[in-house]
Design a protein around this motif. Structure first.
Motif, PDB file in Angstrom:
ATOM      1  N   GLY A  93      -4.290  94.643  -2.730  1.00 32.00           N
ATOM      2  CA  GLY A  93      -3.709  93.310  -2.724  1.00 32.00           C
ATOM      3  C   GLY A  93      -4.678  92.240  -3.187  1.00 32.00           C
ATOM      4  N   GLN A  94      -5.968  92.406  -2.852  1.00 28.96           N
ATOM      5  CA  GLN A  94      -6.978  91.416  -3.231  1.00 28.96           C
ATOM      6  C   GLN A  94      -7.225  91.370  -4.735  1.00 28.96           C
ATOM      7  OE1 GLN A  94     -10.593  92.134  -1.046  1.00 28.96           O
ATOM      8  NE2 GLN A  94      -9.529  92.214   0.928  1.00 28.96           N
ATOM      9  N   ILE A  95      -7.164  92.519  -5.382  1.00 32.16           N
ATOM     10  CA  ILE A  95      -7.556  92.584  -6.793  1.00 32.16           C
ATOM     11  C   ILE A  95      -6.371  92.571  -7.752  1.00 32.16           C
ATOM     12  CG2 ILE A  95      -9.657  93.835  -6.184  1.00 32.16           C
ATOM     13  CD1 ILE A  95      -8.363  96.400  -7.181  1.00 32.16           C
ATOM     14  N   ARG A  96      -5.160  92.635  -7.237  1.00 32.04           N
ATOM     15  CA  ARG A  96      -3.965  92.792  -8.062  1.00 32.04           C
ATOM     16  C   ARG A  96      -3.883  91.759  -9.185  1.00 32.04           C
ATOM     17  NH1 ARG A  96       0.209  92.835  -4.147  1.00 32.04           N
ATOM     18  NH2 ARG A  96      -0.216  90.613  -3.946  1.00 32.04           N
ATOM     19  N   GLU A  97      -4.107  90.512  -8.870  1.00 29.95           N
ATOM     20  CA  GLU A  97      -3.907  89.443  -9.850  1.00 29.95           C
ATOM     21  C   GLU A  97      -5.083  89.251 -10.787  1.00 29.95           C
ATOM     22  OE1 GLU A  97      -1.048  88.078 -10.124  1.00 29.95           O
ATOM     23  OE2 GLU A  97      -0.184  88.952  -8.297  1.00 29.95           O
ATOM     24  N   VAL A  98      -6.250  89.802 -10.450  1.00 21.94           N
ATOM     25  CA  VAL A  98      -7.456  89.504 -11.244  1.00 21.94           C
ATOM     26  C   VAL A  98      -7.948  90.681 -12.072  1.00 21.94           C
ATOM     27  CG1 VAL A  98      -8.233  87.652  -9.750  1.00 21.94           C
ATOM     28  CG2 VAL A  98      -8.889  89.998  -9.208  1.00 21.94           C
ATOM     29  N   LEU A  99      -7.290  91.835 -11.966  1.00 28.10           N
ATOM     30  CA  LEU A  99      -7.687  92.975 -12.800  1.00 28.10           C
ATOM     31  C   LEU A  99      -7.436  92.655 -14.268  1.00 28.10           C
ATOM     32  CD1 LEU A  99      -6.211  95.927 -10.710  1.00 28.10           C
ATOM     33  CD2 LEU A  99      -8.646  95.480 -11.094  1.00 28.10           C
ATOM     34  N   PRO A 100      -8.391  92.929 -15.144  1.00 25.64           N
ATOM     35  CA  PRO A 100      -8.161  92.662 -16.566  1.00 25.64           C
ATOM     36  C   PRO A 100      -7.164  93.658 -17.159  1.00 25.64           C
ATOM     37  CG  PRO A 100     -10.290  93.726 -16.249  1.00 25.64           C
ATOM     38  CD  PRO A 100      -9.759  93.422 -14.880  1.00 25.64           C
ATOM     39  N   PRO A 101      -6.387  93.266 -18.135  1.00 22.71           N
ATOM     40  CA  PRO A 101      -5.452  94.190 -18.795  1.00 22.71           C
ATOM     41  C   PRO A 101      -6.195  95.404 -19.353  1.00 22.71           C
ATOM     42  CG  PRO A 101      -5.032  91.936 -19.478  1.00 22.71           C
ATOM     43  CD  PRO A 101      -6.322  91.911 -18.715  1.00 22.71           C
ATOM     44  N   GLY A 102      -5.592  96.581 -19.176  1.00 19.67           N
ATOM     45  CA  GLY A 102      -6.199  97.807 -19.698  1.00 19.67           C
ATOM     46  C   GLY A 102      -7.225  98.434 -18.780  1.00 19.67           C
ATOM     47  N   CYS A 103      -7.497  97.781 -17.650  1.00 23.54           N
ATOM     48  CA  CYS A 103      -8.453  98.328 -16.683  1.00 23.54           C
ATOM     49  C   CYS A 103      -7.889  99.603 -16.048  1.00 23.54           C
ATOM     50  CB  CYS A 103      -8.726  97.275 -15.606  1.00 23.54           C
ATOM     51  SG  CYS A 103      -9.810  97.820 -14.277  1.00 23.54           S
ATOM     52  N   VAL A 104      -8.785 100.489 -15.616  1.00 22.81           N
ATOM     53  CA  VAL A 104      -8.389 101.708 -14.905  1.00 22.81           C
ATOM     54  C   VAL A 104      -8.890 101.619 -13.468  1.00 22.81           C
ATOM     55  CG1 VAL A 104      -8.576 104.218 -14.769  1.00 22.81           C
ATOM     56  CG2 VAL A 104      -8.487 103.094 -17.004  1.00 22.81           C
ATOM     57  N   VAL A 105      -7.993 101.797 -12.512  1.00 24.66           N
ATOM     58  CA  VAL A 105      -8.357 101.824 -11.098  1.00 24.66           C
ATOM     59  C   VAL A 105      -8.431 103.272 -10.652  1.00 24.66           C
ATOM     60  CG1 VAL A 105      -7.628 101.217  -8.762  1.00 24.66           C
ATOM     61  CG2 VAL A 105      -7.354  99.564 -10.624  1.00 24.66           C
ATOM     62  N   VAL A 106      -9.543 103.633 -10.011  1.00 25.89           N
ATOM     63  CA  VAL A 106      -9.795 105.022  -9.641  1.00 25.89           C
ATOM     64  C   VAL A 106      -9.870 105.151  -8.125  1.00 25.89           C
ATOM     65  CG1 VAL A 106     -11.347 106.993  -9.874  1.00 25.89           C
ATOM     66  CG2 VAL A 106     -11.099 105.375 -11.766  1.00 25.89           C
ATOM     67  N   ASN A 107      -9.032 105.989  -7.556  1.00 27.64           N
ATOM     68  CA  ASN A 107      -9.138 106.341  -6.141  1.00 27.64           C
ATOM     69  C   ASN A 107     -10.229 107.396  -5.985  1.00 27.64           C
ATOM     70  OD1 ASN A 107      -7.285 104.757  -4.739  1.00 27.64           O
ATOM     71  ND2 ASN A 107      -5.581 106.140  -5.196  1.00 27.64           N
ATOM     72  N   LYS A 108     -11.388 106.987  -5.451  1.00 25.99           N
ATOM     73  CA  LYS A 108     -12.462 107.934  -5.158  1.00 25.99           C
ATOM     74  C   LYS A 108     -12.397 108.372  -3.697  1.00 25.99           C
ATOM     75  CE  LYS A 108     -16.172 109.805  -7.116  1.00 25.99           C
ATOM     76  NZ  LYS A 108     -16.016 110.714  -8.280  1.00 25.99           N
ATOM     77  N   SER A 109     -11.789 107.525  -2.870  1.00 20.89           N
ATOM     78  CA  SER A 109     -11.628 107.861  -1.459  1.00 20.89           C
ATOM     79  C   SER A 109     -10.734 109.092  -1.316  1.00 20.89           C
ATOM     80  CB  SER A 109     -10.983 106.695  -0.711  1.00 20.89           C
ATOM     81  OG  SER A 109     -11.696 105.492  -0.920  1.00 20.89           O
ATOM     82  N   THR A 110     -10.916 109.799  -0.195  1.00 24.17           N
ATOM     83  CA  THR A 110     -10.029 110.919   0.111  1.00 24.17           C
ATOM     84  C   THR A 110      -8.727 110.365   0.664  1.00 24.17           C
ATOM     85  OG1 THR A 110     -11.921 112.339   0.584  1.00 24.17           O
ATOM     86  CG2 THR A 110      -9.775 113.044   1.422  1.00 24.17           C
TER      87      THR A 110
END
Length: 440
Positions: free
Chosen positions: A107-124
């Protein structure tokens, strides 16, 4: 592949190791954490985690201007090519993984992620979390990928830089290739799959390791009953390449930051999906039963009365961390055994080499001391719970002189029984042949 701009959110074992190691591979990394005190210490290369090689890796990356730390999570992602979520997913209600931290950060980063960015779940995280995060982000221009970690505490830096496999689960192949490119310099098999398979791979791996440990601990009981030696049996079966020798050493049960929460999370997920998994349930139950059996062993030797009460019996515990080489106490099997002993009325004094400077508040359970000889003052028995190599070289004659009793219960089969006998002590391991007679 050119260097990428990477943001790592969370600076625990996984996050800090991921950030520092990616920087060492040539990428530009910003690690974000909500704890401002921790951020300031990390900017000064002051690492509070006991992890070999990690302080040096952090310091080198800072000196090379490839690593920075911030408390502003939103600002940290605004120019990122890849954002890693390395957030805690502790055991929640009913055993399920608690995704509150992951969901809050999304929720914190939703609006500020740059277009084309990749979000990676490293957590289990449970199967379906990639889809869940993608839905929370609500960004068609941002891909979400699963890239589970397989790091061992005490060897995290080594494992990151020398992985035996890299697993990437993505619906978007371009996103998968970008994440794979981060590891281009590493020589490791690459497993490209869908998000659900990647997420399940992590849980399946930890379940299998827990199952193998429960098997070894149960086998130790069988060895005791039939007069066999668990060390020889484990070597005999471990040399079979279909089985392997890893995770066949008995101990006080399995624990740590991953295995307990992940096995419970997988079992809960299966229950909710209507999938019966009796082997997984038995693996968890066997761990608890084994720890109770070890406490019964101590009570049989040191207890009072027919019920084996330990009320007022003083015991010295050697090792509290969940394994050697770390200061981590999360779900430590040593603490689990300590709690069971305390419930029986025992008075506990403990020594752990990793906790001499890092002194957690365990006053409701044990009296923590920084001298292994002092720990034995007036105790009926010593109990070895963590496989610290330095425990082998303690002055066991001096320890024996301080003790009221003569028993050493070695629940790691770590010590030399003959050496203890020469010190006037009686050694008792698990799954092993009878110890030498105590030398008067």
């Amino acid at each position: 592949m050119p260097a990428l701009r990477v943001t790592v959110i969370g600076t625990g074992y996984v996050g800090l190791t991921t950030g520092a190691c990616l920087a060492s591979l040539g990428h530009f990394v910003v690690c974000a954490d909500a704890d401002p005190h921790k951020v300031e210490r990390l900017r000064e290369a002051r690492v509070d985690i006991l992890e070999p090689g990690l302080p040096e890796t952090v310091r080198d990356a800072l000196d090379a201007d490839r690593l920075d730390f911030t408390g502003d999570t939103a600002a940290a992602v605004t120019e990122a090519d890849v954002v890693f979520l390395c957030l805690p997913t502790p055991m929640g209600a009913g055993g399920a993984a608690d995704l509150a931290a992951v969901e809050a950060v999304a929720g914190q980063i939703r609006e500020v992620l740059p277009p084309g960015c990749v979000v990676v779940n490293k957590s289990t995280v449970p199967v379906g979390t990639c889809e869940r995060v993608a839905a929370l982000l609500g960004r068609a221009d941002v891909a979400v990928v699963s890239n589970p970690e397989f790091l061992r505490e005490g060897r995290a830096v080594h494992d990151f830089l020398h992985p035996d496999r890299i697993v990437i689960g993505a619906a978007d192949r371009d996103a998968a290739r970008r994440v794979a490119g981060l590891y281009a310099e590493l020589d490791a098999p690459l497993v490209l799959t869908d998000p659900a398979s990647a997420e399940l791979t992590k849980y399946a791996a930890n379940f299998f390791l827990a199952m193998k440990l429960s098997f070894a601990n149960n086998l130790a009981t069988v060895c005791e009953r039939f007069g066999a030696d668990i060390a020889d049996v484990a070597e005999g079966i471990g040399r079979d390449p279909r089985i392997g020798s890893a995770f066949l050493r008995p101990g006080p049960g399995w624990g740590g930051s991953c295995l307990p929460k992940d096995t419970h999370a997988l079992l809960t997920a299966c229950d909710r999906a209507g999938v019966d998994f009796p082997l997984l349930r038995a693996t968890i139950e066997t761990n608890v039963t084994h720890q109770r059996r070890l406490v019964e062993q101590v009570a049989a030797a040191c207890g009072r009365g027919e019920d084996g009460s330990l009320h007022g019996v003083r015991l010295a515990l050697y090792g509290l961390t969940f394994k050697a080489g770390t200061s981590d106490l999360r779900d430590s099997p040593a603490l689990a055994v300590a709690r069971l002993l305390r419930e029986r009325g025992a008075e506990l004094t403990a020594y752990d080499p990793a906790l001499r400077e890092r002194r957690p508040d365990l006053s409701d359970l044990v009296t923590l001391v920084d001298d292994p000889v002092r720990a034995a003052e007036g105790v009926a028995a010593c109990v070895v719970l963590t496989e610290w190599p330095e425990l082998r070289d303690l002055d066991w004659a001096a320890i024996a002189a301080r003790m009221a009793g003569h028993e050493v219960h070695d629940f790691r089969n770590l010590l030399d029984a003959d050496r203890l006998a020469r010190a006037g002590l009686i050694w008792q391991g698990i799954g092993r042949a009878a110890a030498p007679t105590r030398v008067a």
